[in-house]
Design a protein around this motif. Sequence first.
Motif, PDB file in Angstrom:
ATOM      1  N   ILE A 133      31.228  48.136  31.422  1.00 41.26           N
ATOM      2  CA  ILE A 133      31.377  48.482  32.960  1.00 41.26           C
ATOM      3  C   ILE A 133      30.104  48.936  33.528  1.00 41.26           C
ATOM      4  O   ILE A 133      29.797  49.154  35.008  1.00 41.26           O
ATOM      5  CB  ILE A 133      32.086  50.531  32.541  1.00 41.26           C
ATOM      6  N   LYS A 134      28.707  49.612  32.518  1.00 47.65           N
ATOM      7  CA  LYS A 134      27.406  49.529  33.264  1.00 47.65           C
ATOM      8  C   LYS A 134      26.834  48.134  33.692  1.00 47.65           C
ATOM      9  O   LYS A 134      26.627  48.355  35.160  1.00 47.65           O
ATOM     10  CB  LYS A 134      26.877  50.381  31.655  1.00 47.65           C
ATOM     11  N   ALA A 135      27.179  47.351  33.081  1.00 50.23           N
ATOM     12  CA  ALA A 135      26.753  45.687  33.868  1.00 50.23           C
ATOM     13  C   ALA A 135      26.839  45.286  34.866  1.00 50.23           C
ATOM     14  O   ALA A 135      26.773  44.932  35.627  1.00 50.23           O
ATOM     15  CB  ALA A 135      27.228  45.086  32.524  1.00 50.23           C
ATOM     16  N   ASP A 145      35.456  56.368  36.211  1.00 49.72           N
ATOM     17  CA  ASP A 145      36.728  55.469  36.973  1.00 49.72           C
ATOM     18  C   ASP A 145      37.650  54.249  35.739  1.00 49.72           C
ATOM     19  O   ASP A 145      38.386  53.978  36.129  1.00 49.72           O
ATOM     20  CB  ASP A 145      35.857  55.075  38.222  1.00 49.72           C
ATOM     21  N   TYR A 146      36.489  54.635  35.213  1.00 51.04           N
ATOM     22  CA  TYR A 146      37.413  53.177  33.762  1.00 51.04           C
ATOM     23  C   TYR A 146      37.572  54.221  32.389  1.00 51.04           C
ATOM     24  O   TYR A 146      36.065  53.362  31.251  1.00 51.04           O
ATOM     25  CB  TYR A 146      37.287  51.933  34.239  1.00 51.04           C
ATOM     26  N   THR A 158      44.394  48.501  27.499  1.00 49.71           N
ATOM     27  CA  THR A 158      44.703  49.022  29.192  1.00 49.71           C
ATOM     28  C   THR A 158      43.717  48.070  29.666  1.00 49.71           C
ATOM     29  O   THR A 158      43.010  47.280  29.266  1.00 49.71           O
ATOM     30  CB  THR A 158      43.431  50.844  29.217  1.00 49.71           C
ATOM     31  N   LEU A 159      44.411  47.773  30.877  1.00 45.64           N
ATOM     32  CA  LEU A 159      44.079  47.082  31.411  1.00 45.64           C
ATOM     33  C   LEU A 159      43.683  47.275  32.500  1.00 45.64           C
ATOM     34  O   LEU A 159      44.504  48.446  33.688  1.00 45.64           O
ATOM     35  CB  LEU A 159      45.350  45.490  31.426  1.00 45.64           C
ATOM     36  N   HIS A 160      42.182  47.117  32.945  1.00 49.39           N
ATOM     37  CA  HIS A 160      41.366  47.572  34.249  1.00 49.39           C
ATOM     38  C   HIS A 160      40.976  46.415  35.641  1.00 49.39           C
ATOM     39  O   HIS A 160      40.959  45.703  34.878  1.00 49.39           O
ATOM     40  CB  HIS A 160      39.742  47.716  33.712  1.00 49.39           C
ATOM     41  N   THR A 161      41.672  46.451  36.225  1.00 53.27           N
ATOM     42  CA  THR A 161      41.297  45.582  37.699  1.00 53.27           C
ATOM     43  C   THR A 161      39.780  45.429  37.905  1.00 53.27           C
ATOM     44  O   THR A 161      39.574  47.060  38.506  1.00 53.27           O
ATOM     45  CB  THR A 161      42.154  45.929  39.051  1.00 53.27           C
ATOM     46  N   LEU A 162      38.606  45.332  37.542  1.00 52.33           N
ATOM     47  CA  LEU A 162      37.594  45.331  38.417  1.00 52.33           C
ATOM     48  C   LEU A 162      37.281  44.400  39.205  1.00 52.33           C
ATOM     49  O   LEU A 162      37.477  43.822  39.065  1.00 52.33           O
ATOM     50  CB  LEU A 162      36.348  45.204  37.034  1.00 52.33           C
TER      51      LEU A 162
END
Length: 211
Positions: free
Chosen positions: A152-154, A161-162, A168-172
């Motif tokens: 998330i940082k990168a 927000d994540y 868990t699936l996150h849509t970035l």
Amino acid sequence: MAETIFDIDCRDCPRLAEFLDSVNARYPDYYCRPVPPFGDAKARLLVVGLAPGMHGANRSGRPFTGDHAGILLYRMLHRFGFATADESLSVDDGLELQDARITNAVKCLPPDNKPVGAEINTCNSYLANELQTLAPGSVVLALGGIAHRAIIKACGLRQADYKFGHATLHTLPEFRLLDSYHCSRYNTNTGRLTEEMFADVFAEARKLLDN
Ligand code: URA
């Protein structure tokens, strides 16, 4: 080190560089350098671990190779068609990853398996550059909360927000991020991560890439 995804000569974290030197003095046959990503350069599945293990990646020079943490990981990669064998034994065992690559959030062995925040941050530009090489539609599998937060940082996104959550699936913006508990000896021995749970995560990754 602007665009590079890996530097075998990196000594940017003084504590880690000194620790590697001291481990190398104790174990002269060990690899004891930053451990490079392993696998297909054009992979659509990128597995992100935490950091090399003392007698695993730090000994062999390949992520998750030679210690307990890799047993379940390579078994799953093989079962779901991402590896040519179900065990990773050494850098010259002939194993190939297919449409998959493994990297670590921190490339050097940390004392007690625990990189500090500054080390995770210093190593983060390598991860950021590696994430930028991913093709559209790729899936990044984060093994554990530290890997998740490093990703998330990168990406320059807000942690709030994540949130990390197993399966868990996150849509970035640039790719899908799938979380799993880390396949460490502790997590598998305590049942926090079972083989079935890990298989379900890999089945999801396979499905996302196939559809
Ligand atoms: N070995 C690695 O390369 N990474 C981990 O996160 C654990 C063991």
